[in-house]
Design an enzyme around this catalytic site. Structure first.
Site, PDB file in Angstrom:
ATOM      1  N   GLU A 174       0.844  -1.207   0.000  1.00 35.41           N
ATOM      2  CA  GLU A 174       0.000   0.000   0.000  1.00 35.41           C
ATOM      3  C   GLU A 174       0.874   1.249   0.000  1.00 35.41           C
ATOM      4  O   GLU A 174       1.998   1.242   0.513  1.00 35.41           O
ATOM      5  CB  GLU A 174      -0.901  -0.058   1.247  1.00 35.41           C
ATOM      6  CG  GLU A 174      -1.654   1.192   1.627  1.00 35.41           C
ATOM      7  CD  GLU A 174      -2.753   1.605   0.658  1.00 35.41           C
ATOM      8  OE1 GLU A 174      -2.457   1.675  -0.540  1.00 35.41           O
ATOM      9  OE2 GLU A 174      -3.869   1.895   1.114  1.00 35.41           O
ATOM     10  N   ASP A 175       0.343   2.331  -0.550  1.00 32.14           N
ATOM     11  CA  ASP A 175       1.135   3.563  -0.624  1.00 32.14           C
ATOM     12  C   ASP A 175       1.377   4.186   0.752  1.00 32.14           C
ATOM     13  O   ASP A 175       2.492   4.544   1.087  1.00 32.14           O
ATOM     14  CB  ASP A 175       0.496   4.583  -1.584  1.00 32.14           C
ATOM     15  CG  ASP A 175      -0.978   4.908  -1.293  1.00 32.14           C
ATOM     16  OD1 ASP A 175      -1.547   4.359  -0.329  1.00 32.14           O
ATOM     17  OD2 ASP A 175      -1.556   5.721  -2.038  1.00 32.14           O
ATOM     18  N   ASP A 192      -2.419   5.924   7.153  1.00 32.86           N
ATOM     19  CA  ASP A 192      -2.742   7.198   7.807  1.00 32.86           C
ATOM     20  C   ASP A 192      -3.535   6.874   9.076  1.00 32.86           C
ATOM     21  O   ASP A 192      -2.945   6.579  10.124  1.00 32.86           O
ATOM     22  CB  ASP A 192      -3.530   8.050   6.809  1.00 32.86           C
ATOM     23  CG  ASP A 192      -3.843   9.442   7.317  1.00 32.86           C
ATOM     24  OD1 ASP A 192      -3.228   9.876   8.303  1.00 32.86           O
ATOM     25  OD2 ASP A 192      -4.708  10.114   6.719  1.00 32.86           O
ATOM     26  N   PHE A 214       0.345  16.616   3.305  1.00 29.92           N
ATOM     27  CA  PHE A 214      -0.307  15.703   2.373  1.00 29.92           C
ATOM     28  C   PHE A 214       0.693  15.345   1.281  1.00 29.92           C
ATOM     29  O   PHE A 214       1.186  16.202   0.545  1.00 29.92           O
ATOM     30  CB  PHE A 214      -1.568  16.342   1.784  1.00 29.92           C
ATOM     31  CG  PHE A 214      -2.468  15.341   1.135  1.00 29.92           C
ATOM     32  CD1 PHE A 214      -3.333  14.561   1.906  1.00 29.92           C
ATOM     33  CD2 PHE A 214      -2.439  15.145  -0.241  1.00 29.92           C
ATOM     34  CE1 PHE A 214      -4.151  13.597   1.308  1.00 29.92           C
ATOM     35  CE2 PHE A 214      -3.262  14.202  -0.844  1.00 29.92           C
ATOM     36  CZ  PHE A 214      -4.117  13.431  -0.065  1.00 29.92           C
ATOM     37  N   ARG A 262       0.102  11.633  -9.607  1.00 28.92           N
ATOM     38  CA  ARG A 262       0.539  10.247  -9.414  1.00 28.92           C
ATOM     39  C   ARG A 262       1.814   9.914 -10.182  1.00 28.92           C
ATOM     40  O   ARG A 262       2.588   9.076  -9.749  1.00 28.92           O
ATOM     41  CB  ARG A 262      -0.555   9.274  -9.891  1.00 28.92           C
ATOM     42  CG  ARG A 262      -1.788   9.222  -9.007  1.00 28.92           C
ATOM     43  CD  ARG A 262      -2.582   7.967  -9.348  1.00 28.92           C
ATOM     44  NE  ARG A 262      -3.951   8.001  -8.880  1.00 28.92           N
ATOM     45  CZ  ARG A 262      -4.354   7.687  -7.647  1.00 28.92           C
ATOM     46  NH1 ARG A 262      -3.463   7.316  -6.754  1.00 28.92           N
ATOM     47  NH2 ARG A 262      -5.627   7.737  -7.316  1.00 28.92           N
TER      48      ARG A 262
END
Ligand code: IMP
Ligand code: MG
Length: 179
Positions: A98-99, A102, A151, A164
């Site tokens: 997963e990126d 959070d 972010f 992206r």
């Protein structure tokens, strides 16, 4: 650097170094078995492509797409599966790629789902760990970069589907998402 960024926090070279290190540790852990690496689309796609190529063990591939965020920057608290994996998970060692973690909601939900489907084990590999924002009791088994705040975009991560394809990781200027 892209004009919408406040700063770049990981260059292409720095990313490759961390990804290779993570792949080496994961390869050591799974030596002798053939795990199933599940890419969480779309954010994890670039990380996944580099990560699986750096593994030195055989691995099977699969993909899942989920959403929790919609357009905003705060998790909505509901996991929607937009595209499911094809593989039978029973008895498999699963690696979720997963990126970013959070609140932890996405990954705790996916881990639970895969275990319910009969996975023998589930391990979590993340590119970024947003520390200090966790609302669920989950920690990545392997992580590349810690992020204190801001972010993040680039190398697969987006804001409203943009950024992206940036080859590096940066922090988005606040004025872009705070109107
Ligand atoms: P969680 O469910 O709150 O852990 O959020 C995980 C998901 O939120 C990730 O898969 C990302 O899609 C998204 N996300 C959280 N923080 C960021 C960020 O800084 N940049 C881009 N996407 C993010
Ligand atoms: Mg994501």
């Amino acid at each position: 650097m892209h004009q919408d960024l406040e700063r770049v926090f990981a260059s292409e070279a720095e990313i490759q170094e961390k990804v290779e290190k993570a792949a080496e540790l994961v390869s050591d852990r799974y030596r002798g078995s053939e795990p199933l690496a599940v890419c969480v689309l779309k954010g994890g796609a670039l990380f996944y492509a580099d990560f699986i190529r750096a593994l030195t063990i055989p691995v099977a591939l699969d993909f899942i797409a989920v959403s929790t965020y919609g357009k905003g920057i705060v998790s909505s608290g509901k996991l929607v599966i937009k595209k499911d994996v094809d593989s039978d998970l029973r008895g498999r060692d699963v690696i979720i790629v997963e990126d970013i973690i959070d609140s932890g909601f996405t990954l705790i939900s996916l881990k639970k789902l895969f275990l319910e489907r009969g996975a023998k084990s589930v391990c979590i590999v993340t590119l970024l760990n947003k520390i200090g924002r966790r609302a669920h009791d989950i920690t990545p088994d392997f992580n590349c970069f810690d992020l204190a705040d801001g972010f993040a975009v680039g190398y697969g991560l987006d804001y409203d589907e943009a950024y992206r394809n940036l080859p590096y990781l940066g922090i988005l200027k606040r004025e872009i998402y705070e109107h």
